[in-house]
Structures are given as structure tokens and as C-alpha cells.
Enzyme design. Structure first.
Site, PDB file in Angstrom:
ATOM      1  N   LYS A  32       0.829  -1.216   0.000  1.00 49.40           N
ATOM      2  CA  LYS A  32       0.000   0.000   0.000  1.00 49.40           C
ATOM      3  C   LYS A  32       0.860   1.261   0.000  1.00 49.40           C
ATOM      4  CE  LYS A  32      -1.897   1.831   3.921  1.00 49.40           C
ATOM      5  NZ  LYS A  32      -1.680   3.293   3.947  1.00 49.40           N
ATOM      6  N   ASN A  33       1.841   1.296   0.898  1.00 47.37           N
ATOM      7  CA  ASN A  33       2.609   2.531   1.043  1.00 47.37           C
ATOM      8  C   ASN A  33       3.603   2.750  -0.097  1.00 47.37           C
ATOM      9  OD1 ASN A  33       1.185   3.015   3.329  1.00 47.37           O
ATOM     10  ND2 ASN A  33       2.855   2.568   4.771  1.00 47.37           N
TER      11      ASN A  33
ATOM     12  N   ARG B 236      -4.877  10.509   4.000  1.00 48.18           N
ATOM     13  CA  ARG B 236      -3.847  11.543   4.028  1.00 48.18           C
ATOM     14  C   ARG B 236      -2.864  11.435   2.868  1.00 48.18           C
ATOM     15  NH1 ARG B 236      -2.560  14.204   8.431  1.00 48.18           N
ATOM     16  NH2 ARG B 236      -0.387  14.038   7.828  1.00 48.18           N
TER      17      ARG B 236
ATOM     18  N   CYS C 122      -5.728  12.701  12.422  1.00 47.21           N
ATOM     19  CA  CYS C 122      -6.194  11.358  12.119  1.00 47.21           C
ATOM     20  C   CYS C 122      -6.594  10.702  13.426  1.00 47.21           C
ATOM     21  CB  CYS C 122      -5.155  10.569  11.350  1.00 47.21           C
ATOM     22  SG  CYS C 122      -3.888   9.901  12.361  1.00 47.21           S
TER      23      CYS C 122
ATOM     24  N   ARG D  78      -1.266  14.989  12.616  1.00 46.58           N
ATOM     25  CA  ARG D  78      -0.149  14.536  11.782  1.00 46.58           C
ATOM     26  C   ARG D  78       0.182  15.685  10.842  1.00 46.58           C
ATOM     27  NH1 ARG D  78      -1.669   8.704   9.453  1.00 46.58           N
ATOM     28  NH2 ARG D  78       0.397   8.793   8.545  1.00 46.58           N
TER      29      ARG D  78
ATOM     30  N   ASP E 236       4.077   0.741  11.969  1.00 46.85           N
ATOM     31  CA  ASP E 236       2.889   0.109  11.389  1.00 46.85           C
ATOM     32  C   ASP E 236       2.694  -1.337  11.845  1.00 46.85           C
ATOM     33  OD1 ASP E 236       2.149   2.383  10.087  1.00 46.85           O
ATOM     34  OD2 ASP E 236       2.815   1.765   8.100  1.00 46.85           O
TER      35      ASP E 236
ATOM     36  N   ARG F 116      -8.964  -0.444   4.154  1.00 47.96           N
ATOM     37  CA  ARG F 116      -8.096   0.580   3.575  1.00 47.96           C
ATOM     38  C   ARG F 116      -6.717   0.006   3.238  1.00 47.96           C
ATOM     39  NH1 ARG F 116      -7.188   5.790   6.796  1.00 47.96           N
ATOM     40  NH2 ARG F 116      -5.858   5.996   4.984  1.00 47.96           N
TER      41      ARG F 116
HETATM   42  C1  UD1 Z   1       3.937   6.944   6.292  1.00 50.25           C
HETATM   43  C2  UD1 Z   1       3.078   5.724   6.121  1.00 50.25           C
HETATM   44  C3  UD1 Z   1       2.499   5.277   7.448  1.00 50.25           C
HETATM   45  C4  UD1 Z   1       3.614   5.079   8.473  1.00 50.25           C
HETATM   46  C5  UD1 Z   1       4.510   6.307   8.534  1.00 50.25           C
HETATM   47  C6  UD1 Z   1       5.730   6.087   9.403  1.00 50.25           C
HETATM   48  C7  UD1 Z   1       2.231   5.999   3.877  1.00 50.25           C
HETATM   49  C8  UD1 Z   1       1.072   6.258   2.992  1.00 50.25           C
HETATM   50  N1  UD1 Z   1       2.010   6.048   5.193  1.00 50.25           N
HETATM   51  O1  UD1 Z   1       3.098   7.992   6.778  1.00 50.25           O
HETATM   52  O2  UD1 Z   1       1.794   4.058   7.245  1.00 50.25           O
HETATM   53  O3  UD1 Z   1       3.058   4.846   9.743  1.00 50.25           O
HETATM   54  O4  UD1 Z   1       4.987   6.660   7.218  1.00 50.25           O
HETATM   55  O5  UD1 Z   1       6.486   5.023   8.930  1.00 50.25           O
HETATM   56  O6  UD1 Z   1       3.317   5.701   3.426  1.00 50.25           O
HETATM   57  N2  UD1 Z   1       5.965  14.714  10.582  1.00 50.25           N
HETATM   58  C9  UD1 Z   1       5.979  16.057  10.877  1.00 50.25           C
HETATM   59  N3  UD1 Z   1       5.803  16.945   9.844  1.00 50.25           N
HETATM   60  C10 UD1 Z   1       5.618  16.530   8.564  1.00 50.25           C
HETATM   61  C11 UD1 Z   1       5.610  15.155   8.280  1.00 50.25           C
HETATM   62  C12 UD1 Z   1       5.790  14.264   9.315  1.00 50.25           C
HETATM   63  O7  UD1 Z   1       6.146  16.460  12.034  1.00 50.25           O
HETATM   64  O8  UD1 Z   1       5.468  17.381   7.672  1.00 50.25           O
HETATM   65  C13 UD1 Z   1       6.157  13.727  11.679  1.00 50.25           C
HETATM   66  C14 UD1 Z   1       4.901  12.896  11.913  1.00 50.25           C
HETATM   67  O9  UD1 Z   1       3.984  13.543  12.765  1.00 50.25           O
HETATM   68  C15 UD1 Z   1       5.478  11.636  12.521  1.00 50.25           C
HETATM   69  C16 UD1 Z   1       6.824  11.488  11.791  1.00 50.25           C
HETATM   70  O10 UD1 Z   1       7.138  12.784  11.279  1.00 50.25           O
HETATM   71  O11 UD1 Z   1       5.716  11.799  13.891  1.00 50.25           O
HETATM   72  C17 UD1 Z   1       6.818  10.473  10.676  1.00 50.25           C
HETATM   73  O12 UD1 Z   1       5.784  10.734   9.773  1.00 50.25           O
HETATM   74  P1  UD1 Z   1       5.882  10.379   8.232  1.00 50.25           P
HETATM   75  O13 UD1 Z   1       7.071   9.510   7.990  1.00 50.25           O
HETATM   76  O14 UD1 Z   1       5.760  11.630   7.449  1.00 50.25           O
HETATM   77  O15 UD1 Z   1       4.569   9.508   8.002  1.00 50.25           O
HETATM   78  P2  UD1 Z   1       3.629   9.500   6.735  1.00 50.25           P
HETATM   79  O16 UD1 Z   1       4.421   9.706   5.500  1.00 50.25           O
HETATM   80  O17 UD1 Z   1       2.436  10.357   6.978  1.00 50.25           O
END
Ligand code: UD1
Length: 416
Positions: A22-23, A92, A116, A121, A303, A395
Site C-alpha cells: 500500500k505505502n 492523508r 487522524c 499529523r 505500522d 483501507r
Molecule cells: C507513512 C506511512 C504510514 C507510516 C509512517 C511512518 C504511507 C502512505 N504512510 O506515513 O503508514 O506509519 O509513514 O512510517 O506511506 N511529521 C511532521 N511533519 C511533517 C511530516 C511528518 O512532524 O510534515 C512527523 C509525523 O507527525 C510523525 C513522523 O514525522 O511523527 C513520521 O511521519 P511520516 O514519515 O511523514 O509519516 P507518513 O508519511 O504520513
């Protein structure tokens, strides 16, 4: 609304085929927006999220269709540079359209994702990164407006190696003028695949799989065929099911992407054998308590944190789970407690006191991975468990009840 009814406590056995990740597929689908032509993606998991992304691409004007796990995306006639709130609020990962549409068309309007199920997030890394590339970013009525006649390479250093922000900046910088250096970049296999796919399209990305990615912008990209990598989180979920309830083999998986998870399963007592693309695991007779701290890749994935907790709930003795990636991703705890687990939460650390058995109960899904933990809990538990709101699990898990049924689990989907 569908729910699952599971009669647990029974041994399972057999083989299961792991679906595409998925990711990985979600950013790959938006990478197709960078190309004036038709991209084909194979091994696409049939998920609510891939269908949501397809709807979004169709709204934008890219023709996306899915047939037998093969998706065609034709991005030659894009005519609407807006990702609406109704879709972004349900997924998202819709935010992934931001980078590619801005890079190719010079402007885009994307609804700001809300919080979420387990807390806020933010997307600040995505936005600051795009500003560094020269984009003008503003917020209007809940929508992010991004504009840039041309993006220019720059040095971007993330405070945390965010998967989504790395993906978005990659997809924006491949068409920027000059060199972009992404420091503290994510190294997850899904990001590595995105880099390889972009290079196959004609991009120039170096440092792939390291925390420093260098992108040299090119003028345009070409359509290609893509095979999605196997889903390591789906694989990890079935491995835990095997460790608690039976002898199973996973086909079409990549053991290299699961090294830390396999090491932890072995510490818990699992007997595991693997080759290049399959893994076999036997039921553990006496599960040892193993502490886990989630980290970015190659550490233990957040995850799989909820599923590991269901596993540890019947281990011998006490264990702890610390989530360093999402500090408040623990909505599964009250539901696991309903099944008889003994878990206490203190900040981002859960302490689990292993119990002899779980007993079936009515529980509620709260997010994708929390739901997977509840299915594991229900398989372990004696008697009947009803899991409501299973749209969360749809999902992210392709044909989950069919796959578990083929392993001998007594699970049915009913419409409430
Ligand atoms: C992706 C995965 C999700 C997984 C996560 C962490 C997808 C579609 N989803 O989510 O399943 O749980 O990686 O491995 O691939 N953060 C900020 N600011 C930002 C972006 C992130 O502070 O602009 C923080 C987040 O709150 C979190 C951390 O960084 O604490 C990691 O988030 P991130 O790696 O961005 O997760 P996603 O890409 O949303």
C-alpha cells in the site's frame, strides 16, 4: 457497515500470498502524474486506499483504471489541479499529489489533511521543503495553494526522516532546475522503490536508500511499467498470526525488508526459515516477552506496533512497547483490554503483562493497523469476537478475510 465475526483459539496452517505494498503504490500512482503518457502499475493491491487514490486521479483528469491488479494511469489530459477535502480527509496520502502536480503544472490546490484517528499529523516538512524549491505556499479556506513557474534545486534538511515529505520533495525535485539535496531523508523500501521508478522514468537521483538523496532535475519524464514491491506490513501481520496460532508460509514477500521484525520474532521463540521471496514460521509453544521500540527503517516499523502488542499480550511475562514515530498511536489498547489483555500506557510507552489467554468480545476498529491487531487478538482469543468498523482494515489489507479463511481461520464478514 461491515463487521467481522471471528471464532478464535484454533490452530491455523497453510500458505498466503502477500499483496503489493500500500505505502509503495500510493506515491507511485501520483508519480504517474509527472508523465505525459500512460503508466502501467502491476501487483496493485485492491484496497480502499488504492481506489480512493484512483478516484482522486480521475477527478484531476488523469484516467486511472484497475483490472486484475494492474492499473493504467494516463496523465496526458490533466484538467483540474485540485485535491478536494472530501477525499483528502479520508486518506492523508492524497497529499502526495502536491509535489508532482506543482512540478509539472506550476500550481496546485490540495486540501489540508485534518488530524487522524490517533492525533495530529502535520505536513510542515512537505510545505517547508517545497518553499525551499521556490514554491509560494498559502492557506486559503482549508486548502494549501502552491505556485511556482519553475522549481529550483536547493538543500533541504528534514527535522525527522518523514516518508511522505521525502516522497513529495522527490517528486517535485525531479523536474526542478539544478540539484536538490535531501538530508535526513527517509530510507523506507517504499521510498527506495519510488526513487528507482523515477530514475527508470528518466530522473537523475543518487544516494538512493541513504539519508542523503541527491536529485539532478531533468526536463521531462517518460512513461514506464512498474511492479509494486510486496507489502512488508501485511507480511509482518501474517507472520505474527503464524507465531501465535500455526505453521504458515508467506509467498511473494521480501525477507530483507523485514529483518528487524524477523529478529524480534526469533527472540520471542519463533522458528523461521526463508528464501529470497518466501518465509515460513511455526507456532511458538511458549512465547517469550520481547520489548520493542519503533524506529524509522530499518528499525521496527510503527505500522506493526499494534499487532506486536496483540502478540505480546499472551507472552510469558512483561514486555514494553515504545513508539518513537507516533507518540500517541495507541487507540488499540482499550480494545485489546476488552479481549482480556493486561496493558498499561504511560506516555508513548505501553507495558504489557502477558496473560494466559484472551477471551472473545465485541471490539471496534479505530485505524488500519489497530484493526489488524484486533484480528490477531480475535484469532488468539477463545470464543467469538465481533469487530466493527472494518472499513479501516479494508483501507490497507487486500482480501484479509479470504486470506485468513484459506489459513483455516473461522472469520466471516457480515453487513450490520
Ligand atoms: C507513512 C506511512 C504510514 C507510516 C509512517 C511512518 C504511507 C502512505 N504512510 O506515513 O503508514 O506509519 O509513514 O512510517 O506511506 N511529521 C511532521 N511533519 C511533517 C511530516 C511528518 O512532524 O510534515 C512527523 C509525523 O507527525 C510523525 C513522523 O514525522 O511523527 C513520521 O511521519 P511520516 O514519515 O511523514 O509519516 P507518513 O508519511 O504520513
Amino acid at each position: 457497515m461491515d463487521k467481522f465475526i471471528i471464532n478464535g483459539g484454533k490452530k491455523i496452517s497453510g500458505e498466503v500470498n502477500i499483496s503489493g505494498a500500500k505505502n509503495a503504490v500510493l506515491p507511485l500512482m501520483t508519480a504517474a502524474l509527472l508523465v505525459d503518457g500512460k503508466t502501467t502499475i502491476n501487483s496493485v493491491p485492491d484496497l480502499r486506499d488504492t481506489r480512493t487514490m484512483m478516484r482522486l486521479l480521475n477527478i484531476i483528469g488523469a484516467e486511472a483504471s484497475l483490472k486484475a491488479n494492474s492499473m493504467c494511469i494516463n496523465a496526458s489530459k490533466i484538467n483540474n489541479l485540485e485535491a478536494p477535502y472530501d477525499l483528502v480527509k479520508t486518506m492523508r496520502a492524497s497529499f502526495y499529489v502536491l509535489g508532482p502536480l506543482l512540478a509539472r503544472f506550476g500550481e496546485v490546490r490540495v486540501s489540508l489533511p485534518g488530524g487522524c484517528a490517533w492525533g495530529p499529523r502535520p505536513v510542515d516538512f512537505h510545505l517547508k521543503g517545497l518553499e525551499k524549491l521556490g514554491a509560494e505556499i498559502s492557506l486559503e479556506s482549508g486548502y494549501i495553494m502552491a505556485k511556482a513557474k519553475r522549481l529550483y534545486g536547493n538543500k533541504i534538511c528534514f527535522d525527522f526522516p518523514s516518508v511522505g515529505a521525502t516522497g513529495n520533495i522527490l517528486m517535485a525535485s525531479v523536474l526542478a532546475r539544478g540539484e536538490t539535496c535531501i538530508e535526513n531523508a527517509a530510507k523506507e523500501p517504499e521510498i527506495v522503490q519510488l526513487c528507482h521508478v523515477l530514475n527508470n522514468m528518466g530522473a537523475n537521483i543518487g544516494g538512493i536508500g541513504s539519508s542523503k538523496i541527491i536529485v539532478n532535475g531533468v526536463d521531462n519524464l517518460n512513461p514506464i511499467d512498474i511492479d509494486v514491491i510486496p507489502d512488508r506490513i501485511e507480511a509482518g501481520t501474517y507472520l505474527i498470526a503464524g507465531a501465535v496460532m500455526g505453521d504458515i508460509t508467506l509467498n511473494n514477500c521480501n525477507p530483507k525488508h523485514l529483518k528487524d521484525v524477523l529478529d524480534k520474532l526469533k527472540l520471542a521463540g519463533a522458528n523461521i526459515s526463508s528464501n529470497e521471496n518466501s518465509i515460513s514460521i511455526n507456532k511458538i509453544d511458549s512465547i517469550s516477552a520481547v520489548d520493542v521500540t519503533t524506529e524509522v527503517y530499518p528499525g521496527f516499523p510503527t505500522d506493526l506496533q499494534a499487532q506486536w502488542m496483540a502478540f505480546m499480550s499472551i507472552a510469558n511475562g512483561r514486555s514494553s512497547i515504545v513508539d518513537t514515530v507516533y507518540h500517541d498511536r495507541f487507540t488499540h489498547i482499550p480494545e485489546l483490554i476488552r479481549l482480556g489483555a493486561d496493558i498499561r500506557l504511560n506516555g508513548n510507552k505501553a507495558e504489557i503483562n502477558g496473560v494466559e489467554k484472551l477471551i472473545g468480545a465485541q471490539v471496534m476498529s479505530t485505524d488500519i493497523r489497530a484493526s489488524a491487531a484486533l484480528i490477531l487478538g480475535a484469532i488468539i482469543a477463545e470464543g467469538k469476537t465481533e469487530i466493527s468498523r472494518v472499513y479501516h482494515i479494508d483501507r490497507g489489507y487486500d482480501s484479509i478475510e479470504k486470506k485468513f479463511q484459506s489459513l483455516g481461520v473461522d472469520i466471516v464478514r457480515v453487513n450490520e
